[in-house]
Design an enzyme around this catalytic site. Structure first.
Site: not given
Length: 466
Positions: A211, A245
Protein backbone atom coordinates in the site's frame (compact mmCIF):
# COMPACT_ATOMS: atom_id res chain seq x y z
CA UNK A 1 18.78 -8.37 17.97
CA UNK A 2 19.13 -10.61 14.90
CA UNK A 3 19.38 -13.66 17.19
CA UNK A 4 16.14 -12.65 18.92
CA UNK A 5 14.39 -12.06 15.58
CA UNK A 6 15.52 -15.45 14.27
CA UNK A 7 14.29 -17.15 17.43
CA UNK A 8 10.83 -15.54 17.17
CA UNK A 9 10.66 -16.25 13.46
CA UNK A 10 11.53 -19.93 13.95
CA UNK A 11 8.93 -20.27 16.72
CA UNK A 12 6.28 -18.81 14.41
CA UNK A 13 7.40 -21.07 11.56
CA UNK A 14 6.58 -24.08 13.77
CA UNK A 15 3.36 -22.65 15.18
CA UNK A 16 1.87 -21.69 11.81
CA UNK A 17 0.99 -25.34 11.17
CA UNK A 18 -1.10 -25.37 14.33
CA UNK A 19 -2.84 -22.12 13.41
CA UNK A 20 -3.78 -23.32 9.93
CA UNK A 21 -6.16 -25.80 11.56
CA UNK A 22 -7.94 -23.16 13.66
CA UNK A 23 -11.65 -22.77 13.00
CA UNK A 24 -13.82 -19.67 12.70
CA UNK A 25 -14.88 -19.77 16.36
CA UNK A 26 -11.27 -19.78 17.54
CA UNK A 27 -10.22 -16.95 15.23
CA UNK A 28 -13.26 -14.88 16.16
CA UNK A 29 -12.34 -15.25 19.82
CA UNK A 30 -8.85 -13.92 19.06
CA UNK A 31 -10.39 -10.89 17.31
CA UNK A 32 -12.69 -10.30 20.28
CA UNK A 33 -9.72 -10.50 22.65
CA UNK A 34 -7.89 -7.91 20.54
CA UNK A 35 -10.93 -5.63 20.54
CA UNK A 36 -11.24 -5.86 24.32
CA UNK A 37 -7.55 -4.99 24.74
CA UNK A 38 -7.94 -1.94 22.48
CA UNK A 39 -10.95 -0.81 24.52
CA UNK A 40 -8.95 -1.22 27.75
CA UNK A 41 -6.09 0.89 26.36
CA UNK A 42 -8.16 3.44 24.45
CA UNK A 43 -7.07 6.41 26.56
CA UNK A 44 -3.43 5.36 26.15
CA UNK A 45 -3.90 5.24 22.37
CA UNK A 46 -5.31 8.78 22.29
CA UNK A 47 -2.44 10.03 24.46
CA UNK A 48 0.11 8.33 22.19
CA UNK A 49 -1.38 9.84 19.03
CA UNK A 50 -1.42 13.26 20.68
CA UNK A 51 2.25 12.83 21.58
CA UNK A 52 3.38 11.60 18.17
CA UNK A 53 1.25 13.74 15.84
CA UNK A 54 -0.71 16.16 18.03
CA UNK A 55 -3.90 14.51 16.84
CA UNK A 56 -7.04 15.71 18.56
CA UNK A 57 -9.06 13.13 20.44
CA UNK A 58 -11.90 13.39 17.93
CA UNK A 59 -9.66 12.97 14.88
CA UNK A 60 -7.79 10.08 16.51
CA UNK A 61 -11.06 8.38 17.40
CA UNK A 62 -12.62 8.68 13.96
CA UNK A 63 -9.59 7.97 11.77
CA UNK A 64 -7.75 5.45 13.93
CA UNK A 65 -9.61 3.76 16.80
CA UNK A 66 -13.22 3.67 15.58
CA UNK A 67 -11.91 2.70 12.15
CA UNK A 68 -10.34 -0.43 13.69
CA UNK A 69 -13.45 -1.25 15.73
CA UNK A 70 -15.33 -1.23 12.42
CA UNK A 71 -12.78 -3.57 10.82
CA UNK A 72 -12.95 -5.93 13.80
CA UNK A 73 -16.75 -6.04 13.97
CA UNK A 74 -17.01 -6.63 10.23
CA UNK A 75 -14.48 -9.47 10.32
CA UNK A 76 -16.13 -11.05 13.36
CA UNK A 77 -19.55 -10.99 11.68
CA UNK A 78 -18.36 -12.30 8.31
CA UNK A 79 -15.46 -14.65 9.08
CA UNK A 80 -17.55 -17.82 9.12
CA UNK A 81 -18.74 -17.23 5.56
CA UNK A 82 -15.29 -16.08 4.38
CA UNK A 83 -13.69 -19.32 5.53
CA UNK A 84 -16.20 -21.63 3.85
CA UNK A 85 -14.93 -23.25 0.64
CA UNK A 86 -16.44 -21.50 -2.39
CA UNK A 87 -18.07 -23.45 -5.21
CA UNK A 88 -16.49 -23.22 -8.64
CA UNK A 89 -18.04 -24.12 -12.00
CA UNK A 90 -17.45 -27.37 -13.89
CA UNK A 91 -15.80 -28.22 -17.17
CA UNK A 92 -16.01 -31.41 -19.22
CA UNK A 93 -12.92 -32.79 -17.50
CA UNK A 94 -14.57 -32.36 -14.09
CA UNK A 95 -18.19 -32.87 -15.01
CA UNK A 96 -18.86 -35.28 -12.16
CA UNK A 97 -16.52 -33.59 -9.69
CA UNK A 98 -17.05 -31.07 -6.91
CA UNK A 99 -14.85 -28.02 -7.58
CA UNK A 100 -13.99 -25.82 -4.63
CA UNK A 101 -11.77 -22.90 -3.66
CA UNK A 102 -10.26 -23.34 -0.21
CA UNK A 103 -8.81 -20.41 1.72
CA UNK A 104 -5.73 -21.49 3.61
CA UNK A 105 -3.42 -19.25 5.69
CA UNK A 106 -0.27 -18.09 3.98
CA UNK A 107 1.63 -18.88 7.18
CA UNK A 108 4.20 -16.53 8.69
CA UNK A 109 3.67 -12.88 7.82
CA UNK A 110 5.51 -9.60 8.27
CA UNK A 111 3.52 -6.37 8.65
CA UNK A 112 5.43 -3.08 8.36
CA UNK A 113 3.42 0.07 9.05
CA UNK A 114 4.14 3.82 8.70
CA UNK A 115 3.91 6.74 11.12
CA UNK A 116 1.09 8.85 9.66
CA UNK A 117 -1.81 6.71 10.92
CA UNK A 118 0.34 4.54 13.16
CA UNK A 119 -2.46 2.71 14.97
CA UNK A 120 -4.89 2.21 12.10
CA UNK A 121 -2.31 1.14 9.53
CA UNK A 122 -0.86 -1.53 11.80
CA UNK A 123 -4.07 -2.86 13.28
CA UNK A 124 -6.09 -3.10 10.04
CA UNK A 125 -3.75 -5.63 8.36
CA UNK A 126 -3.32 -7.42 11.71
CA UNK A 127 -7.10 -8.00 11.84
CA UNK A 128 -6.91 -9.56 8.37
CA UNK A 129 -3.89 -11.69 9.27
CA UNK A 130 -5.61 -13.08 12.37
CA UNK A 131 -8.85 -13.69 10.47
CA UNK A 132 -6.95 -15.68 7.85
CA UNK A 133 -5.20 -17.80 10.51
CA UNK A 134 -1.62 -16.56 10.28
CA UNK A 135 1.33 -15.89 12.54
CA UNK A 136 2.69 -12.36 12.25
CA UNK A 137 5.61 -10.19 13.25
CA UNK A 138 4.68 -6.51 13.43
CA UNK A 139 7.16 -3.70 12.79
CA UNK A 140 5.64 -0.29 13.60
CA UNK A 141 7.40 2.95 12.69
CA UNK A 142 10.14 4.32 14.93
CA UNK A 143 8.96 7.84 13.98
CA UNK A 144 5.79 7.41 16.06
CA UNK A 145 7.36 5.83 19.19
CA UNK A 146 4.52 6.45 21.63
CA UNK A 147 1.99 4.67 19.41
CA UNK A 148 4.46 1.89 18.60
CA UNK A 149 4.90 1.28 22.34
CA UNK A 150 1.17 1.01 22.99
CA UNK A 151 0.73 -1.35 20.03
CA UNK A 152 3.46 -3.58 21.45
CA UNK A 153 1.76 -3.50 24.85
CA UNK A 154 -1.65 -4.44 23.43
CA UNK A 155 -0.21 -7.28 21.35
CA UNK A 156 1.69 -8.67 24.32
CA UNK A 157 -1.48 -8.84 26.43
CA UNK A 158 -3.34 -10.76 23.69
CA UNK A 159 -0.89 -13.15 22.07
CA UNK A 160 2.13 -15.33 22.63
CA UNK A 161 5.25 -14.42 20.66
CA UNK A 162 4.99 -17.62 18.66
CA UNK A 163 1.73 -16.30 17.18
CA UNK A 164 1.83 -12.48 17.07
CA UNK A 165 4.82 -10.38 18.10
CA UNK A 166 5.55 -6.66 17.84
CA UNK A 167 9.18 -5.66 17.32
CA UNK A 168 10.11 -2.01 17.86
CA UNK A 169 13.25 -0.43 16.45
CA UNK A 170 14.78 1.60 13.65
CA UNK A 171 15.42 0.84 9.98
CA UNK A 172 18.07 -1.75 10.88
CA UNK A 173 15.32 -3.89 12.43
CA UNK A 174 13.22 -3.63 9.27
CA UNK A 175 16.25 -4.60 7.19
CA UNK A 176 16.91 -7.65 9.38
CA UNK A 177 13.27 -8.72 9.19
CA UNK A 178 13.16 -8.34 5.41
CA UNK A 179 16.08 -10.78 5.15
CA UNK A 180 13.89 -13.57 6.60
CA UNK A 181 11.84 -15.88 4.33
CA UNK A 182 8.32 -14.81 5.29
CA UNK A 183 5.37 -16.36 3.48
CA UNK A 184 3.78 -12.93 3.03
CA UNK A 185 4.83 -9.31 3.58
CA UNK A 186 2.31 -6.51 4.02
CA UNK A 187 3.92 -3.09 3.69
CA UNK A 188 2.39 0.38 3.92
CA UNK A 189 4.60 3.33 3.07
CA UNK A 190 6.30 5.22 0.27
CA UNK A 191 6.75 3.96 -3.28
CA UNK A 192 10.55 4.19 -2.91
CA UNK A 193 10.62 1.92 0.14
CA UNK A 194 7.98 -0.31 -1.44
CA UNK A 195 10.51 -1.13 -4.16
CA UNK A 196 13.05 -2.09 -1.47
CA UNK A 197 10.49 -4.35 0.19
CA UNK A 198 9.55 -5.99 -3.10
CA UNK A 199 13.21 -6.59 -3.95
CA UNK A 200 13.78 -8.25 -0.57
CA UNK A 201 10.64 -10.37 -0.97
CA UNK A 202 11.77 -11.53 -4.42
CA UNK A 203 14.83 -13.23 -2.90
CA UNK A 204 12.50 -15.66 -1.08
CA UNK A 205 9.57 -15.48 -3.52
CA UNK A 206 7.46 -14.12 -0.67
CA UNK A 207 4.11 -12.75 -1.77
CA UNK A 208 3.54 -9.06 -1.02
CA UNK A 209 0.79 -6.53 -0.46
CA UNK A 210 2.08 -3.00 -1.01
CA UNK A 211 0.00 0.00 0.00
CA UNK A 212 1.98 2.94 -1.32
CA UNK A 213 1.06 6.49 -2.33
CA UNK A 214 1.58 8.94 -5.14
CA UNK A 215 0.08 12.21 -6.24
CA UNK A 216 -3.68 11.74 -5.89
CA UNK A 217 -5.38 14.33 -8.13
CA UNK A 218 -8.72 16.11 -7.88
CA UNK A 219 -10.57 17.11 -11.03
CA UNK A 220 -13.24 19.77 -10.51
CA UNK A 221 -15.30 20.43 -13.64
CA UNK A 222 -17.44 23.40 -14.59
CA UNK A 223 -20.67 21.73 -13.39
CA UNK A 224 -19.47 21.14 -9.82
CA UNK A 225 -20.72 23.00 -6.77
CA UNK A 226 -17.50 24.88 -6.01
CA UNK A 227 -18.33 25.64 -2.38
CA UNK A 228 -19.10 22.02 -1.53
CA UNK A 229 -16.08 20.81 -3.50
CA UNK A 230 -13.75 23.24 -1.72
CA UNK A 231 -15.08 22.23 1.70
CA UNK A 232 -14.60 18.52 1.07
CA UNK A 233 -11.19 18.97 -0.55
CA UNK A 234 -10.00 21.15 2.35
CA UNK A 235 -11.13 18.55 4.89
CA UNK A 236 -9.49 15.69 3.00
CA UNK A 237 -6.29 17.64 2.37
CA UNK A 238 -5.82 19.03 5.88
CA UNK A 239 -6.86 16.05 7.98
CA UNK A 240 -3.72 14.94 9.85
CA UNK A 241 -2.04 18.06 8.41
CA UNK A 242 -2.05 16.48 4.95
CA UNK A 243 -0.07 13.44 6.09
CA UNK A 244 -2.50 10.99 4.49
CA UNK A 245 -1.60 8.62 1.65
CA UNK A 246 -4.91 9.30 -0.12
CA UNK A 247 -5.04 13.04 0.58
CA UNK A 248 -5.76 15.25 -2.44
CA UNK A 249 -2.28 16.11 -3.72
CA UNK A 250 -3.20 18.71 -6.33
CA UNK A 251 -6.46 20.08 -7.72
CA UNK A 252 -7.36 20.80 -11.36
CA UNK A 253 -9.96 23.55 -11.73
CA UNK A 254 -11.39 25.27 -14.83
CA UNK A 255 -9.43 28.46 -15.60
CA UNK A 256 -12.57 30.58 -15.29
CA UNK A 257 -13.34 29.27 -11.78
CA UNK A 258 -9.86 29.46 -10.27
CA UNK A 259 -10.38 32.60 -8.18
CA UNK A 260 -13.79 31.43 -6.94
CA UNK A 261 -12.28 28.14 -5.81
CA UNK A 262 -9.49 29.98 -3.96
CA UNK A 263 -12.08 32.01 -2.05
CA UNK A 264 -14.14 28.97 -1.06
CA UNK A 265 -11.03 26.98 -0.06
CA UNK A 266 -9.77 29.83 2.16
CA UNK A 267 -13.12 30.04 3.90
CA UNK A 268 -13.42 26.26 4.38
CA UNK A 269 -9.86 25.74 5.63
CA UNK A 270 -10.10 28.70 8.01
CA UNK A 271 -13.39 27.52 9.49
CA UNK A 272 -12.21 23.97 10.06
CA UNK A 273 -8.56 24.25 11.06
CA UNK A 274 -7.62 27.82 12.06
CA UNK A 275 -8.21 29.94 15.15
CA UNK A 276 -9.77 33.41 14.97
CA UNK A 277 -6.34 34.99 14.49
CA UNK A 278 -5.54 32.84 11.48
CA UNK A 279 -3.07 30.54 13.23
CA UNK A 280 -3.44 26.71 13.14
CA UNK A 281 -5.69 25.46 15.91
CA UNK A 282 -3.59 22.99 17.95
CA UNK A 283 -6.76 21.35 19.26
CA UNK A 284 -7.89 20.30 15.80
CA UNK A 285 -4.87 20.50 13.53
CA UNK A 286 -2.04 17.98 13.65
CA UNK A 287 1.66 18.77 13.53
CA UNK A 288 4.23 17.58 11.00
CA UNK A 289 5.73 14.35 12.33
CA UNK A 290 9.33 15.58 12.75
CA UNK A 291 11.88 18.21 11.79
CA UNK A 292 13.09 16.36 8.70
CA UNK A 293 9.61 16.18 7.17
CA UNK A 294 8.90 19.79 8.22
CA UNK A 295 11.99 20.94 6.34
CA UNK A 296 11.11 18.78 3.33
CA UNK A 297 7.63 20.35 2.98
CA UNK A 298 9.00 23.84 3.64
CA UNK A 299 11.57 23.21 0.92
CA UNK A 300 8.85 22.27 -1.57
CA UNK A 301 7.02 25.51 -0.81
CA UNK A 302 10.16 27.64 -1.08
CA UNK A 303 11.17 25.99 -4.36
CA UNK A 304 7.76 26.71 -5.88
CA UNK A 305 7.73 30.36 -4.76
CA UNK A 306 11.32 30.93 -5.90
CA UNK A 307 10.35 29.66 -9.35
CA UNK A 308 7.37 32.02 -9.61
CA UNK A 309 4.41 30.34 -7.86
CA UNK A 310 2.03 32.46 -5.80
CA UNK A 311 0.88 31.65 -2.28
CA UNK A 312 -2.85 32.20 -2.70
CA UNK A 313 -3.56 31.32 0.92
CA UNK A 314 -1.56 30.45 4.03
CA UNK A 315 2.15 29.76 3.75
CA UNK A 316 3.06 30.31 7.42
CA UNK A 317 5.62 27.93 8.95
CA UNK A 318 6.51 27.49 12.61
CA UNK A 319 9.50 25.20 13.09
CA UNK A 320 9.26 25.29 16.90
CA UNK A 321 5.81 23.67 16.90
CA UNK A 322 6.40 21.80 13.63
CA UNK A 323 3.28 23.43 12.16
CA UNK A 324 2.66 24.47 8.57
CA UNK A 325 -0.52 26.43 7.94
CA UNK A 326 -3.04 25.26 5.33
CA UNK A 327 -1.49 26.54 2.10
CA UNK A 328 -2.82 26.97 -1.42
CA UNK A 329 -0.33 27.49 -4.26
CA UNK A 330 -1.35 28.94 -7.63
CA UNK A 331 0.39 30.05 -10.85
CA UNK A 332 2.85 27.18 -10.64
CA UNK A 333 5.47 27.16 -13.39
CA UNK A 334 6.75 23.96 -14.96
CA UNK A 335 9.49 22.09 -13.15
CA UNK A 336 8.51 22.73 -9.54
CA UNK A 337 9.36 19.92 -7.11
CA UNK A 338 5.94 20.24 -5.47
CA UNK A 339 4.38 18.89 -8.68
CA UNK A 340 6.85 16.01 -8.95
CA UNK A 341 6.97 14.63 -5.40
CA UNK A 342 4.15 13.40 -3.18
CA UNK A 343 3.64 16.37 -0.86
CA UNK A 344 2.39 14.57 2.28
CA UNK A 345 1.65 17.88 3.95
CA UNK A 346 -0.94 20.68 4.07
CA UNK A 347 0.15 22.32 0.80
CA UNK A 348 -2.26 22.14 -2.16
CA UNK A 349 -1.19 23.17 -5.69
CA UNK A 350 -3.98 24.61 -7.84
CA UNK A 351 -3.70 23.88 -11.57
CA UNK A 352 -6.08 25.64 -14.00
CA UNK A 353 -7.17 23.96 -17.23
CA UNK A 354 -9.03 25.03 -20.35
CA UNK A 355 -10.91 21.81 -21.17
CA UNK A 356 -11.51 18.38 -19.64
CA UNK A 357 -9.14 16.59 -22.01
CA UNK A 358 -6.32 18.81 -20.82
CA UNK A 359 -7.11 17.91 -17.19
CA UNK A 360 -7.17 14.19 -17.99
CA UNK A 361 -3.85 14.49 -19.83
CA UNK A 362 -2.28 16.16 -16.76
CA UNK A 363 -3.37 13.22 -14.61
CA UNK A 364 -2.19 10.59 -17.08
CA UNK A 365 1.27 12.07 -17.53
CA UNK A 366 2.07 10.99 -13.96
CA UNK A 367 2.22 7.53 -12.38
CA UNK A 368 -1.10 5.91 -11.50
CA UNK A 369 -2.20 7.42 -8.17
CA UNK A 370 -3.59 5.69 -5.09
CA UNK A 371 -6.79 7.75 -5.36
CA UNK A 372 -8.58 9.96 -7.87
CA UNK A 373 -11.28 12.46 -6.92
CA UNK A 374 -13.90 13.92 -9.26
CA UNK A 375 -16.29 16.78 -8.49
CA UNK A 376 -18.97 17.08 -11.14
CA UNK A 377 -22.74 17.10 -11.74
CA UNK A 378 -22.32 15.68 -15.24
CA UNK A 379 -22.71 11.90 -15.54
CA UNK A 380 -21.04 12.03 -18.94
CA UNK A 381 -18.00 13.87 -17.58
CA UNK A 382 -17.74 11.51 -14.61
CA UNK A 383 -17.87 8.42 -16.83
CA UNK A 384 -15.41 9.95 -19.28
CA UNK A 385 -12.85 10.73 -16.55
CA UNK A 386 -13.18 7.29 -14.94
CA UNK A 387 -12.84 5.49 -18.30
CA UNK A 388 -9.79 7.49 -19.36
CA UNK A 389 -7.77 7.43 -16.14
CA UNK A 390 -6.48 4.76 -13.76
CA UNK A 391 -6.10 4.85 -9.99
CA UNK A 392 -6.19 2.53 -7.00
CA UNK A 393 -9.58 3.88 -5.94
CA UNK A 394 -11.83 6.80 -6.80
CA UNK A 395 -14.51 8.99 -5.24
CA UNK A 396 -17.07 11.10 -7.04
CA UNK A 397 -18.11 14.28 -5.23
CA UNK A 398 -16.18 13.27 -2.12
CA UNK A 399 -12.68 12.45 -0.88
CA UNK A 400 -11.10 9.76 1.33
CA UNK A 401 -14.36 7.98 2.20
CA UNK A 402 -13.75 4.89 0.05
CA UNK A 403 -11.20 3.69 2.60
CA UNK A 404 -13.86 3.52 5.32
CA UNK A 405 -16.05 0.87 3.64
CA UNK A 406 -14.74 -2.66 4.42
CA UNK A 407 -16.88 -4.01 1.57
CA UNK A 408 -14.66 -2.21 -0.95
CA UNK A 409 -11.11 -3.26 -1.87
CA UNK A 410 -8.50 -0.70 -0.85
CA UNK A 411 -5.19 -0.61 -2.66
CA UNK A 412 -3.10 0.93 -5.38
CA UNK A 413 -2.05 0.05 -8.90
CA UNK A 414 1.51 -0.14 -10.23
CA UNK A 415 3.50 2.69 -8.58
CA UNK A 416 0.78 3.30 -5.98
CA UNK A 417 0.57 -0.28 -4.76
CA UNK A 418 0.01 -3.97 -5.30
CA UNK A 419 -2.90 -5.98 -3.93
CA UNK A 420 -5.94 -5.00 -1.87
CA UNK A 421 -6.89 -4.89 1.79
CA UNK A 422 -9.80 -4.44 4.24
CA UNK A 423 -12.69 -6.80 4.85
CA UNK A 424 -12.80 -9.90 2.67
CA UNK A 425 -10.08 -8.41 0.46
CA UNK A 426 -7.73 -8.24 3.45
CA UNK A 427 -8.66 -11.82 4.38
CA UNK A 428 -7.78 -12.88 0.82
CA UNK A 429 -4.49 -10.95 0.93
CA UNK A 430 -3.34 -13.13 3.82
CA UNK A 431 -4.80 -16.35 2.36
CA UNK A 432 -3.84 -18.71 -0.43
CA UNK A 433 -6.75 -19.52 -2.72
CA UNK A 434 -6.30 -23.25 -3.21
CA UNK A 435 -8.08 -25.05 -6.06
CA UNK A 436 -9.43 -28.43 -4.92
CA UNK A 437 -11.22 -30.95 -7.17
CA UNK A 438 -13.14 -33.80 -5.54
CA UNK A 439 -13.51 -36.45 -8.23
CA UNK A 440 -15.87 -39.41 -7.61
CA UNK A 441 -14.31 -42.86 -7.53
CA UNK A 442 -15.34 -43.76 -11.06
CA UNK A 443 -12.81 -45.06 -13.57
CA UNK A 444 -12.87 -42.61 -16.49
CA UNK A 445 -9.54 -43.63 -17.96
CA UNK A 446 -11.13 -45.52 -20.83
CA UNK A 447 -12.68 -42.26 -22.08
CA UNK A 448 -10.12 -39.48 -21.63
CA UNK A 449 -6.76 -41.23 -21.23
CA UNK A 450 -4.54 -43.16 -23.71
CA UNK A 451 -4.65 -45.03 -25.95
CA UNK A 452 -6.31 -42.46 -28.21
CA UNK A 453 -6.83 -44.61 -31.32
CA UNK A 454 -10.39 -44.47 -32.51
CA UNK A 455 -11.29 -41.49 -30.32
CA UNK A 456 -11.41 -38.72 -32.91
CA UNK A 457 -15.08 -38.30 -31.99
CA UNK A 458 -13.94 -37.31 -28.49
CA UNK A 459 -11.82 -34.41 -29.79
CA UNK A 460 -14.73 -33.03 -31.83
CA UNK A 461 -17.03 -33.34 -28.80
CA UNK A 462 -14.60 -31.66 -26.40
CA UNK A 463 -13.91 -28.84 -28.86
CA UNK A 464 -17.59 -27.95 -28.87
CA UNK A 465 -18.22 -28.29 -25.15
CA UNK A 466 -15.08 -26.98 -23.43
Amino acid sequence: MSQTLNSIFEAQQKHKYTLRNSNATQRIQKLKTLMAAIENHEEDIYAALQSDLRKSRFEAAVTEVIFIYSELRFAISKLGSWMKPKRAGKTMTSLLARNRIWYEPKGSCLIISPWNYPFQLMMAPLVSAIAAGNCAILKPSELSPATSAIIAKIVKTCFEEKEICCIEGDVSVSTALLALPFDHIFFTGSTAIGKVVMEAAAKHLSSVTLELGGKSPVIVDETADLKVAAEKIAWGKLLNAGQTCIAPDYVLVPQSQQESFIGHYKQAASAMFLKAGGQPNPEGYAKIINERHFNRIAGLMDDAVNKGARIAFGGEKDEASQSISPTLLSQLPLGTAVMEEEIFGPVLPLIPYENLEEAIARVNEKSKPLALYIFSSSKNNIRHILKNTSSGGACVNDVLVHISNPRLPFGGVNASGLGSSHGFFGFKAFSHERAVVFQPGINTTKIIYPPYEGKSWLLKWLKKLM
